[in-house]
Every structure is written in C-alpha cells, then in structure tokens.
Design a protein around this motif. Structure first.
Motif, PDB file in Angstrom:
ATOM      1  N   ALA A 277       0.825  -1.209   0.000  1.00 15.29           N
ATOM      2  CA  ALA A 277       0.000   0.000   0.000  1.00 15.29           C
ATOM      3  C   ALA A 277       0.859   1.259   0.000  1.00 15.29           C
ATOM      4  N   TRP A 278       2.013   1.221   0.661  1.00 16.71           N
ATOM      5  CA  TRP A 278       2.925   2.363   0.629  1.00 16.71           C
ATOM      6  C   TRP A 278       3.549   2.530  -0.758  1.00 16.71           C
ATOM      7  N   LEU A 279       3.962   1.407  -1.355  1.00 17.90           N
ATOM      8  CA  LEU A 279       4.596   1.487  -2.671  1.00 17.90           C
ATOM      9  C   LEU A 279       3.622   2.014  -3.718  1.00 17.90           C
ATOM     10  N   GLU A 280       2.319   1.760  -3.535  1.00 21.19           N
ATOM     11  CA  GLU A 280       1.315   2.283  -4.471  1.00 21.19           C
ATOM     12  C   GLU A 280       1.215   3.806  -4.429  1.00 21.19           C
ATOM     13  N   ARG A 281       1.707   4.405  -3.377  1.00 16.97           N
ATOM     14  CA  ARG A 281       1.593   5.853  -3.200  1.00 16.97           C
ATOM     15  C   ARG A 281       2.824   6.594  -3.750  1.00 16.97           C
ATOM     16  N   ASP A 282       3.399   6.060  -4.788  1.00 18.16           N
ATOM     17  CA  ASP A 282       4.537   6.685  -5.484  1.00 18.16           C
ATOM     18  C   ASP A 282       5.742   6.838  -4.567  1.00 18.16           C
ATOM     19  N   LEU A 283       5.943   5.897  -3.660  1.00 13.49           N
ATOM     20  CA  LEU A 283       7.119   5.911  -2.791  1.00 13.49           C
ATOM     21  C   LEU A 283       8.114   4.874  -3.286  1.00 13.49           C
ATOM     22  N   THR A 284       9.370   5.220  -3.240  1.00 15.20           N
ATOM     23  CA  THR A 284      10.400   4.274  -3.635  1.00 15.20           C
ATOM     24  C   THR A 284      10.655   3.286  -2.495  1.00 15.20           C
ATOM     25  N   PRO A 285      11.184   2.100  -2.776  1.00 20.13           N
ATOM     26  CA  PRO A 285      11.533   1.169  -1.700  1.00 20.13           C
ATOM     27  C   PRO A 285      12.484   1.780  -0.682  1.00 20.13           C
ATOM     28  N   THR A 286      13.402   2.624  -1.117  1.00 25.45           N
ATOM     29  CA  THR A 286      14.332   3.263  -0.175  1.00 25.45           C
ATOM     30  C   THR A 286      13.593   4.150   0.806  1.00 25.45           C
ATOM     31  N   ALA A 287      12.595   4.891   0.318  1.00 25.13           N
ATOM     32  CA  ALA A 287      11.817   5.760   1.211  1.00 25.13           C
ATOM     33  C   ALA A 287      11.009   4.940   2.212  1.00 25.13           C
ATOM     34  N   VAL A 288      10.465   3.814   1.776  1.00 25.37           N
ATOM     35  CA  VAL A 288       9.693   2.971   2.694  1.00 25.37           C
ATOM     36  C   VAL A 288      10.605   2.364   3.754  1.00 25.37           C
ATOM     37  N   ARG A 289      11.784   1.879   3.340  1.00 27.63           N
ATOM     38  CA  ARG A 289      12.730   1.328   4.317  1.00 27.63           C
ATOM     39  C   ARG A 289      13.129   2.376   5.351  1.00 27.63           C
ATOM     40  N   HIS A 290      13.361   3.589   4.908  1.00 23.65           N
ATOM     41  CA  HIS A 290      13.742   4.658   5.832  1.00 23.65           C
ATOM     42  C   HIS A 290      12.616   4.938   6.828  1.00 23.65           C
ATOM     43  N   ALA A 291      11.370   4.975   6.355  1.00 18.92           N
ATOM     44  CA  ALA A 291      10.249   5.267   7.251  1.00 18.92           C
ATOM     45  C   ALA A 291      10.042   4.169   8.289  1.00 18.92           C
ATOM     46  N   LEU A 292      10.340   2.916   7.932  1.00 19.72           N
ATOM     47  CA  LEU A 292      10.095   1.801   8.849  1.00 19.72           C
ATOM     48  C   LEU A 292      11.253   1.559   9.802  1.00 19.72           C
ATOM     49  N   ALA A 293      12.478   1.806   9.380  1.00 17.96           N
ATOM     50  CA  ALA A 293      13.643   1.371  10.162  1.00 17.96           C
ATOM     51  C   ALA A 293      14.397   2.500  10.840  1.00 17.96           C
ATOM     52  N   GLU A 294      14.018   3.762  10.623  1.00 14.60           N
ATOM     53  CA  GLU A 294      14.724   4.861  11.258  1.00 14.60           C
ATOM     54  C   GLU A 294      14.025   5.287  12.544  1.00 14.60           C
ATOM     55  N   ASN A 295      14.810   5.922  13.441  1.00 15.92           N
ATOM     56  CA  ASN A 295      14.296   6.445  14.721  1.00 15.92           C
ATOM     57  C   ASN A 295      13.598   5.361  15.536  1.00 15.92           C
ATOM     58  N   LEU A 296      14.238   4.203  15.660  1.00 23.27           N
ATOM     59  CA  LEU A 296      13.674   3.118  16.448  1.00 23.27           C
ATOM     60  C   LEU A 296      13.855   3.415  17.934  1.00 23.27           C
ATOM     61  N   PRO A 297      12.974   2.890  18.807  1.00 25.76           N
ATOM     62  CA  PRO A 297      13.149   3.092  20.249  1.00 25.76           C
ATOM     63  C   PRO A 297      14.409   2.407  20.747  1.00 25.76           C
ATOM     64  N   LEU A 298      14.935   2.912  21.865  1.00 28.54           N
ATOM     65  CA  LEU A 298      16.170   2.355  22.418  1.00 28.54           C
ATOM     66  C   LEU A 298      15.936   1.032  23.130  1.00 28.54           C
ATOM     67  N   GLU A 299      14.741   0.852  23.724  1.00 28.96           N
ATOM     68  CA  GLU A 299      14.488  -0.378  24.451  1.00 28.96           C
ATOM     69  C   GLU A 299      14.330  -1.552  23.474  1.00 28.96           C
ATOM     70  N   PRO A 300      14.474  -2.796  23.957  1.00 35.24           N
ATOM     71  CA  PRO A 300      14.355  -3.956  23.062  1.00 35.24           C
ATOM     72  C   PRO A 300      12.978  -4.036  22.418  1.00 35.24           C
ATOM     73  N   LEU A 301      12.963  -4.499  21.173  1.00 31.86           N
ATOM     74  CA  LEU A 301      11.702  -4.706  20.451  1.00 31.86           C
ATOM     75  C   LEU A 301      11.228  -6.131  20.716  1.00 31.86           C
ATOM     76  N   ILE A 302      10.257  -6.279  21.607  1.00 31.90           N
ATOM     77  CA  ILE A 302       9.770  -7.613  21.946  1.00 31.90           C
ATOM     78  C   ILE A 302       9.074  -8.248  20.754  1.00 31.90           C
ATOM     79  N   ARG A 303       8.260  -7.467  20.052  1.00 33.74           N
ATOM     80  CA  ARG A 303       7.547  -7.980  18.868  1.00 33.74           C
ATOM     81  C   ARG A 303       7.790  -7.002  17.716  1.00 33.74           C
ATOM     82  N   PRO A 304       8.871  -7.176  16.962  1.00 34.66           N
ATOM     83  CA  PRO A 304       9.152  -6.230  15.874  1.00 34.66           C
ATOM     84  C   PRO A 304       8.042  -6.194  14.827  1.00 34.66           C
ATOM     85  N   ALA A 305       7.369  -7.325  14.598  1.00 37.49           N
ATOM     86  CA  ALA A 305       6.295  -7.327  13.595  1.00 37.49           C
ATOM     87  C   ALA A 305       5.148  -6.423  14.031  1.00 37.49           C
ATOM     88  N   ALA A 306       4.792  -6.444  15.320  1.00 40.19           N
ATOM     89  CA  ALA A 306       3.725  -5.570  15.817  1.00 40.19           C
ATOM     90  C   ALA A 306       4.144  -4.103  15.727  1.00 40.19           C
TER      91      ALA A 306
END
Length: 288
Positions: free
Chosen positions: A200-229
């Motif tokens: 759905a993001w890629l359909e909105r004229d976003l490049t894969p690089t832009a989607v990766r940046h939005a999902l993987a940047e500025n992550l919380p410092l604490e451990p991710l118990i459920r990264p999929a959630a």
C-alpha cells in the motif's frame, strides 16, 4: 488435717525470696521446651513469625520458602502439590508476602525464549544483598511455565492492487530490514502479514528506499519484543496520503508548417519544404 501426698513433686522455690525464677513454669500460656539446633535449621526473624498483618498461611509459606535450598521450585502449582491448601489460597498468601516485602517475583525470558518466574525470598524486608558472581550462582530450577498465547498482529493497510510482483517486492523489502537493525528480524509468517501494508505504501509513489527509511529509522532504544507488531503500527499510523490526481496529458498539437507554392499547380499548401501539393502528388503515378 489433710494427708500429705508423697508422690506430688515439691513446689519449686525461688532463689530470691519474693521473686520467681526467670525459667519457672508460668501460671498459664505456652511453655517452651527448647533444644539447641546444631544442624539442619533455619533462622526466622520474629518480625515474620509474629507479624501483625500477615495471615497464618502467609507466615507458614514464608518460613517454608526461607528453609528450602536455592533453586527449589516455589511456584503456585508446586506449592499446591506440596501442601493441602489449594492454588487460590496459596496465590493469595504469596501476594501478601510480596506486599510486605518478604518475596519478589519477576518474569524473565531465558536465552531459549522461554518465560520463567524468578522468585527471591527476603528474610528481612528492605534488605538487598550485593549481586552474586554469576559463575558461582547455582542454576535456577524454576518450574517451566507455558508461554502466553501469541497475540494477533495489528491490521495493516491493504493495497488496491494485489499483484504477485508487488507483494513479492514488499516481502523482499521487509526481509532486508534486518540489515539496517538486527532487531527487525521477521519470520516468514510475519512478513506475509506485513507485505500488503508495504505494498500500500509502494502504491503511493514511494520508492523502496523511502519505505525502508520510514520503517527502520528512529527506532526506540528499548528492546523490540515484537518487531512485527511495531512495524504493523508504523505501517498503519504513518501511511502517507494518496498522490494527487494528475489529468492525462493532452496530445501535442500538430506542427503548423509554412505555406509553399506547389511546383505543379502553383497553389499554396503547407509543407516543411517546397514541392508538390497532395493533388499533384497523387497525379504523378497516373502521369507515369
């Protein structure tokens, strides 16, 4: 006169006239017949044995827990099998001990991913000993607990087009997130659940690089118990708007050539170069 009973023991006399001996038998109440312990005993403080707020079951459980060896299982199921009280009463007594500082229970995840309860018995509430050397600490033999049921992942946006190529591109993008942060390692099942949201993001004229940046940047410092959630929440909460609708481009107008005089009939006609008009050109084959 009364007859003297020779079999009756003589009354104990106080060493000091007018005062009873400290160890003399009291007129009423408990009498202690104590022997000195030299092995296999536990020291229990009177603050626990004579606690004014704890129930008798809680005091008894605290004494039992303080007497067992380190590593002994003291979970509710094991205690209910050891004593006649049921799980409900034992659970309530353990909560009493936690409230008054005689017990600390924390849930921890083992290196194998199993959830266990670590129980710490405190013989003096408020006192915390220095952490022991892990190399000398005995292995815990806490009874294994069943892992909690796996919660469903949050819903993700759905694309308008579910072509296999688009979904495969989304799965490939999700599989590569672990290269940006190892905490974003996903299972195949989780990637299949998240793939429509990425599509759905890629359909909105976003490049894969832009989607990766939005999902993987500025992550919380604490451990991710459920990264999929966590990723499902980002896909839904940060979904960009649809691109603006652009009207179709109008066809380019035909070029307007300058007027030329026909070499055959001298009539003017538009052409990029001098020559004959259409009528004269059509007569050429007949003239031949």
């Amino acid at each position: 006169m009364d007859t003297e009973h020779l079999s009756a023991p003589p009354q104990a006399q106080s060493r000091i006239p007018g005062k009873k001996h400290p160890h003399a038998r009291p007129d009423s109440g408990v009498v202690h017949d104590n022997a000195r312990h030299t092995e296999n005993f536990t020291v229990i403080g009177n603050h626990l044995a004579q606690h004014q707020e704890l129930s008798l079951l809680a005091i008894g459980l605290a004494c039992y827990i303080q007497s067992v060896r380190p590593g002994t299982a003291v979970d509710i199921k094991t205690l209910a099998a050891r004593f006649p009280e049921g799980p409900t009463r034992i659970a309530a007594a353990l909560r009493e001990l936690e409230t008054h500082g005689y017990l600390r229970r924390t849930r921890e995840r083992t290196p194998t991913g199993r959830i266990v309860t670590r129980t710490v018995s405190c013989n003096k509430p408020g006192h915390r000993s220095a952490p022991a050397d892990p190399s000398t600490r005995p292995a815990r033999r806490t009874a294994p607990e069943k892992p909690p049921p796996r919660k469903r992942l949050p819903a993700v946006p759905q694309p308008s087009c579910t072509s296999p190529a688009l979904l495969q591109a989304a799965i490939d993008l999700l599989a590569g997130l672990r290269r940006r942060d190892p905490r974003l390692l996903l299972s195949a099942t989780d990637a299949e659940h998240l793939a429509p949201g990425v599509a759905a993001w890629l359909e909105r004229d976003l490049t894969p690089t832009a989607v990766r940046h939005a999902l993987a940047e500025n992550l919380p410092l604490e451990p991710l118990i459920r990264p999929a959630a966590f990723l499902a929440h980002r896909l839904a909460a940060q979904l960009p708007p649809l691109p603006p609708i652009r009207p179709p481009a109008s066809p380019a107008p035909e070029p307007r050539h300058p007027f030329q005089n026909c070499d055959g009939c001298d009539r003017p006609f538009r052409s990029p170069a001098p020559g004959r008009c259409r009528d004269c050109r059509s007569d050429l084959p007949e003239a031949a």
